[in-house]
Design an enzyme around this catalytic site. Structure first.
Site, short mmCIF file in Angstrom:
data_model
loop_
_atom_site.label_atom_id
_atom_site.label_comp_id
_atom_site.label_asym_id
_atom_site.label_seq_id
_atom_site.Cartn_x
_atom_site.Cartn_y
_atom_site.Cartn_z
N HIS A 107 0.81 -1.22 0.00
CA HIS A 107 0.00 0.00 0.00
C HIS A 107 0.84 1.26 0.00
O HIS A 107 0.45 2.30 0.51
CB HIS A 107 -0.99 0.00 1.17
CG HIS A 107 -2.01 -1.09 1.02
ND1 HIS A 107 -3.00 -1.04 0.07
CD2 HIS A 107 -2.18 -2.27 1.66
CE1 HIS A 107 -3.74 -2.13 0.15
NE2 HIS A 107 -3.26 -2.90 1.10
N ARG A 131 -1.83 17.95 1.76
CA ARG A 131 -0.41 18.32 1.83
C ARG A 131 0.18 18.24 0.42
O ARG A 131 -0.50 17.80 -0.50
CB ARG A 131 0.34 17.31 2.72
CG ARG A 131 0.18 15.89 2.18
CD ARG A 131 1.16 14.89 2.76
NE ARG A 131 1.16 13.66 1.98
CZ ARG A 131 0.32 12.65 2.12
NH1 ARG A 131 -0.62 12.69 3.04
NH2 ARG A 131 0.40 11.59 1.33
C1 MV4 Z 1 -10.61 -0.32 -2.67
C2 MV4 Z 1 -10.19 -1.24 -3.65
C3 MV4 Z 1 -11.18 -1.81 -4.43
N1 MV4 Z 1 -12.48 -1.49 -4.24
N2 MV4 Z 1 -11.90 -0.03 -2.52
C4 MV4 Z 1 -6.38 0.12 -0.52
C5 MV4 Z 1 -6.02 0.95 0.67
C6 MV4 Z 1 -7.02 2.04 0.74
N3 MV4 Z 1 -6.36 3.30 0.53
C7 MV4 Z 1 -8.07 1.74 -0.31
N4 MV4 Z 1 -7.63 0.58 -1.02
C8 MV4 Z 1 -8.43 -0.02 -1.94
N5 MV4 Z 1 -9.74 0.27 -1.85
C9 MV4 Z 1 -12.81 -0.62 -3.29
N6 MV4 Z 1 -14.11 -0.33 -3.12
C10 MV4 Z 1 -8.84 -1.50 -3.79
C11 MV4 Z 1 -7.94 -0.91 -2.92
C12 MV4 Z 1 -6.55 -1.21 -3.11
C13 MV4 Z 1 -5.66 -0.24 -3.55
C14 MV4 Z 1 -6.06 1.06 -3.82
C15 MV4 Z 1 -5.18 2.01 -4.27
C16 MV4 Z 1 -3.86 1.66 -4.45
C17 MV4 Z 1 -3.41 0.39 -4.18
C18 MV4 Z 1 -4.30 -0.57 -3.73
C19 MV4 Z 1 -3.86 -1.87 -3.48
C20 MV4 Z 1 -4.75 -2.82 -3.03
C21 MV4 Z 1 -6.10 -2.48 -2.84
#
Ligand code: MV4
Length: 671
Positions: A235, A292
């Protein structure tokens, strides 16, 4: 504009802010911890103040102490960089109370975006699209279950207080819901002390697309296009680019408008980023807003030609933004790769140590390096292990990728493990070239991105052997020079000896493997007996200390960095470590080993992992230490065994304390 600003940060971002301040004629004040007394940001600033011990909690996070320094040094404003105090609403408020400008948004805007569910509430009301889901207060399991069935599957349960993927559960089918909910709540309670969850439709292949926004105190707000930050591990972003590949003008317009609406909804001022998930069907949804300047802001600067730190300073000083939306256009393509001291082969665990050798590609119109470290600096457990940001620019995406690969191959780091080869593999992947990127890119291409460690090639061994032979020749040359009889055959530099067989055995340890390279002295060079056959080699040292080698007619340039008995051979963007075993030089192994079995920081011994006298392989964990809530493993530097542990479990040790005696086992090469 301010006469003086204080930079409440360290590393590359402190250096980055200082660079712009200097260009604008603004005096800069740095702060530093004990660990950073010799750091680059301290050297670059006009004035620097010591604020405490290395731990961030006792230095860079001490808002009161930093404010006091600001007052004492006459700073009119504080730039918080990213991390540390940058999104601390209380600190922004304290600055205002002290009459010092916080170079960032109003504290109310920071506060509004601090809670995930509250942020979604505000954005939903402002018409910013949200992932279909439930973000409410009702946490009754039966109610949540009914909501889940309404939203549909696959479904994602997220901790409201969460971040970084902690407390996240994907539910593929209704029957799995109850167990996933209790699991997510357990993890959320353990991680954040708050088991509130929210639920969303799960997007299976989303891209992380974020929009850079800016607003001034005159009520103007605009966006500076998007960045694609989908390439992440744990992440955390590692490669970011602008513009996003495949982005259409229409979608850019829509996402930009949504991001500006988000900024307006919270009366934003300054630099901010609105993060979205972009689904495969072109729908996009608000994820969170970062209040930021972000790590990856340089890619936006490279495609717009603007200096976002300058904008921050002007806006914080009350000036309107230097231009309006229609004047901001995209030129070319930029990619940032974050060079981290970490080991991709070990789940990207930070790698701690001294930067014994650091050489970066040279900067030009196509290559920008934002770094806060110098050769000789320590990468410690106290701070983020990012070494530098490599930013490339070219007229189109494929040219930028080519620049990135070239520059990554020129990036040399010895002393800590880095992700440069891994980044090079991402950049070289056909799916990356095709723009087929989403948040599971690294996971999906795992096999191509994490190659097995290969034994040293003949080319690597030849460079190592040549390095040692050139040194031997140099030393012989120097002896002859200082001798009363410079023409004595004893000072011959080509290895010729009366009554001596004119060859020399070089013994190396390559991982587990003992390798002997036999060097036969020949006129003008050497014949090397290598695993793949014999090769005539010759070479010389360049002014910079590199080796200019001729390996059987092929000319190559390599860099060899030596420390004790270890040689790191840097060639073609890869680095290979060999240990030299010289049977006639007793005691050398001990020296090479000793430095690595000491406590890297003050801390506590939490576990002893090996038994005295029992053989362990190189890399086997021996002791686990804990400091500042982080664990650090001390591993066997080579095959061998522990002779003695100097501290029991629970002992608190000082930095540099010898933790154990290790006896290296060196395989005797066959005669
Ligand atoms: C999600 C998603 C798929 N669907 N929400 C990962 C941490 C948090 N910042 C939100 N994240 C995600 N939310 C929904 N509804 C997939 C992720 C996610 C992800 C998002 C952005 C960048 C990298 C990621 C890696 C794994 C999962």
């Amino acid at each position: 504009m301010f006469d003086t600003i204080l930079i409440a940060n360290r590393g590359e971002i402190a250096c980055r802010v200082i660079r712009t301040a200097k260009r604008l004629g603004i005096r800069t004040v740095a702060v530093y911890s004990d660990a950073d007394a010799g750091a680059l940001h301290v050297a670059l600033a006009d004035e620097a103040y010591h604020i405490g011990p290395p731990a961030a909690r006792e230095s860079y996070l001490l808002g009161d102490v930093i404010l006091e320094v600001a007052v004492r040094s006459g700073a009119g404003a504080i730039h918080p960089g990213y991390g540390f105090l940058s999104e601390n609403a209380g600190f922004a408020e304290a600055c205002a109370k002290t009459g010092i400008v916080f170079i960032g948004p109003p504290c109310a805007a920071i506060r509004a975006m601090g809670s995930k569910s509250a942020a979604k509430e505000i954005m939903g009301a402002a018409g910013v699209p949200l992932v279909p889901g439930y973000h409410g207060q009702n946490q009754d399991p039966a109610f949540l279950r009914a909501e889940a069935d309404r939203i549909g599957y696959p479904l994602l349960i997220k901790a409201s207080a969460g971040g970084g993927g902690k407390g996240m559960r994907v539910v593929w089918n209704g029957p799995d819901f109850d167990e996933a909910l209790s699991g997510a709540k357990r993890e959320a309670m353990a991680g954040f002390g708050d088991d509130h969850v929210l639920m969303e439709k799960y997007l299976t292949r989303p891209r992380h697309i974020e929009i850079q926004v800016f607003a001034d105190s005159q009520g103007n707000a605009l966006h500076l296009f998007e960045r694609d930050c989908s390439i992440q591990r744990r992440h955390q972003k590692v490669i970011e680019e602008a513009p996003a590949s495949g982005m259409t003008a229409a979608l850019r317009e829509q996402m930009g408008a949504a991001a500006v609406a988000a900024a307006r909804a919270i009366n934003y001022v300054g630099a901010g980023t609105v993060e979205f998930l972009l689904d495969e069907d072109g729908s996009f949804y608000f994820m969170e807003m970062n209040t930021r300047l972000q790590v990856e802001h340089p890619v936006t600067e490279m495609i717009t030609g603007l200096d976002l730190v300058e904008w921050q300073l002007r806006v914080a000083a009350g000036e309107p933004m230097p231009c309006s939306q229609e004047h901001i256009v995209i030129g070319g393509h930029a990619i940032e790769a974050r060079i981290y001291a970490e080991d991709p082969a070990r789940e990207f665990l930070p790698s701690i140590g001294k930067l014994r050798h650091l050489r970066t590609p040279s900067e030009n119109a196509h290559v920008r390096i934002d770094s806060g470290v110098l050769q000789g600096d320590e990468v410690s457990i106290h701070y983020d292990p990012m070494i530098a940001k490599l930013v490339v620019w070219d007229s189109d995406r494929s040219s930028a990728i080519r620049r990135l690969r070239q520059a990554l191959a020129e990036f040399q780091v010895v002393g800590v493990t880095t992700n440069t080869v891994f980044l090079g593999s991402v950049a070289a992947h056909p799916a990356f070239a095709a723009g087929e990127i989403d948040t599971s890119f690294i996971e999906r291409h795992r096999s191509a991105l994490f190659p097995e460690a290969a034994p040293a090639s003949d080319r690597t061994l030849a460079l190592a052997a040549l390095d040692l032979m050139l040194e031997q020749a140099d030393e012989a040359g120097q002896r002859a020079h200082s001798s009363s009889d410079p023409y004595s055959p004893w000072h011959r530099t080509n290895g010729w000896r009366l009554n001596f067989d004119n060859h020399h055995d070089l013994h190396f340890i390559d991982g587990e493997q003992a390798i002997t390279v036999v060097v036969h002295y020949r006129s003008g060079g050497y014949i090397l007996d290598l695993p793949g056959g014999s090769l005539f080699v010759r070479g010389e040292r360049s002014a910079g200390g590199d080796i200019l080698a001729d390996l059987g007619g092929m000319r190559v340039k390599g860099t060899i960095v030596r420390h004790g008995n270890t040689l790191t051979i840097l060639d073609q963007g890869k680095s290979h470590l060999l240990t030299r075993h010289d049977p006639s030089a007793a005691g050398d192994e001990d020296e090479a080993v000793a430095g690595r079995l000491t406590a890297p920081m003050p801390g506590k011994v939490v576990a002893i992992m090996a038994e005295i006298g029992v053989r362990v392989e190189r890399g086997t964990p021996l002791i686990i230490m804990e400091a500042m809530k982080m664990e650090h493993t001390i591993s066997a530097p080579c095959d061998g065994s522990v002779a003695e542990f100097h501290y029991p479990v629970g002992a608190v040790v000082n930095e540099g304390a010898e933790l154990l005696d290790f006896t290296a086992e060196v395989e005797q090469p066959l005669p």
